[in-house]
Design an enzyme around this catalytic site. Sequence first.
Site, short mmCIF file in Angstrom:
data_model
loop_
_atom_site.label_atom_id
_atom_site.label_comp_id
_atom_site.label_asym_id
_atom_site.label_seq_id
_atom_site.Cartn_x
_atom_site.Cartn_y
_atom_site.Cartn_z
N CYS A 1 11.85 0.86 51.58
CA CYS A 1 10.74 -0.09 51.53
C CYS A 1 10.29 -0.54 52.92
O CYS A 1 9.12 -0.85 53.12
CB CYS A 1 11.06 -1.28 50.65
SG CYS A 1 12.26 -2.47 51.31
N ASP A 2 11.19 -0.56 53.90
CA ASP A 2 10.82 -0.94 55.27
C ASP A 2 9.68 -0.07 55.80
O ASP A 2 8.88 -0.51 56.62
CB ASP A 2 11.99 -0.77 56.24
CG ASP A 2 13.35 -1.14 55.71
OD1 ASP A 2 13.55 -1.10 54.48
OD2 ASP A 2 14.23 -1.43 56.52
#
Length: 368
Positions: free
Chosen positions: A156-157
């Site tokens: 998700c980063d």
Amino acid sequence: MIKKILIIGLFAGLINAASAQQKAMLRLDSIRRAMDKVVIWQIGEFAQGHVKSSEIGWENGALYTGIIALKKLNNVPAYDRFLYNIGEKHNWDTGPYRLFADDYCVAQMYTAMYLEHHQPKMIAKWTKLADTIVRRRFNDSLAISAEITHKEWAWCDALYMGPVGLALLTKATGNPQYLNKADSLWWKTSAYLYDKQEHLYYRDNRFFTQREKNGQKIFWSRGNGWVIAGLAHMLELMPRDFKNRKLYQQQFKEIAARIAALQQPDGSWHASLLDPVTFNEKETSGTAFYCYAFAWGINHGLLSKKQYLPLVNKAWAALITSVHPDGKLGYVQNVGSGPIAANYNSTNTYGVGAFLLAGTEVYQLYKK
């Protein structure tokens, strides 16, 4: 009776003192001084060689996004010189793994500098890499591995590291293909990692079945901070009539509402969003991203000022009280791929970047 009156008076005094302290923190001059204090300390760390990671790695790439935001508010020549020198030192190039989103996070700074200075060298190498990204099909599974992160946005980063640089390149060149590619890759990652019931992102697929000590799902504070900040950046950069704009707005509002319900009494969010007891200290990188996103949402008419302004105020107070007397920002969770406890002395450059994003948006909120 007299004792009761004295106790009530004491509590009233404490509340009034806290209110006055918060108001002082939210004065425009106080907000700006706080940001200058923190960024000057951080630039000083670079000057002394106290840099924990590559100057063009994701940790520092995230720092530079905060300095870019601050420069729009307070264009101190030293801040511009600092960023320019980083670009010159590294020949305006990205990291060694060409399709690894972390390694081209720094391109956000390069492109923002190009938009200001109009020097073609600033985006020449990034444009060639972005053209490669546009041409690639990206049809791999997103099941996490060291290999896949060098090919896909599988964590998700990456939704902070990758798409914003591409969207900025569309702004810089007028070529829509970069934003269109960012859009397609965003929704591929979202379909895989976004929990539509919880309205939160898993960090990666390894967390689908893992649970915290209290039995709750593991949702990482900074991980979701990366995402909601990335959403704000994307919405700011895309045209108002962009085909999927409403989907970004919907996801932004969903995540904001969920995050708002998880704010702790001191105004912060802890490293694990659903287990703030096991992770019982505040965590400033996630908190700063949420403060930024909420303030940005109010400023851009996506979030209710009545509902979210008190949350912004409390979050900013939690951040300000994490700044050391010398300007070091504490309570930043160390590098990791999930929740890790933070403390007063833990810091890192990405936390400073998030702090600067929050401060610039809170400043704009109170400038109106």
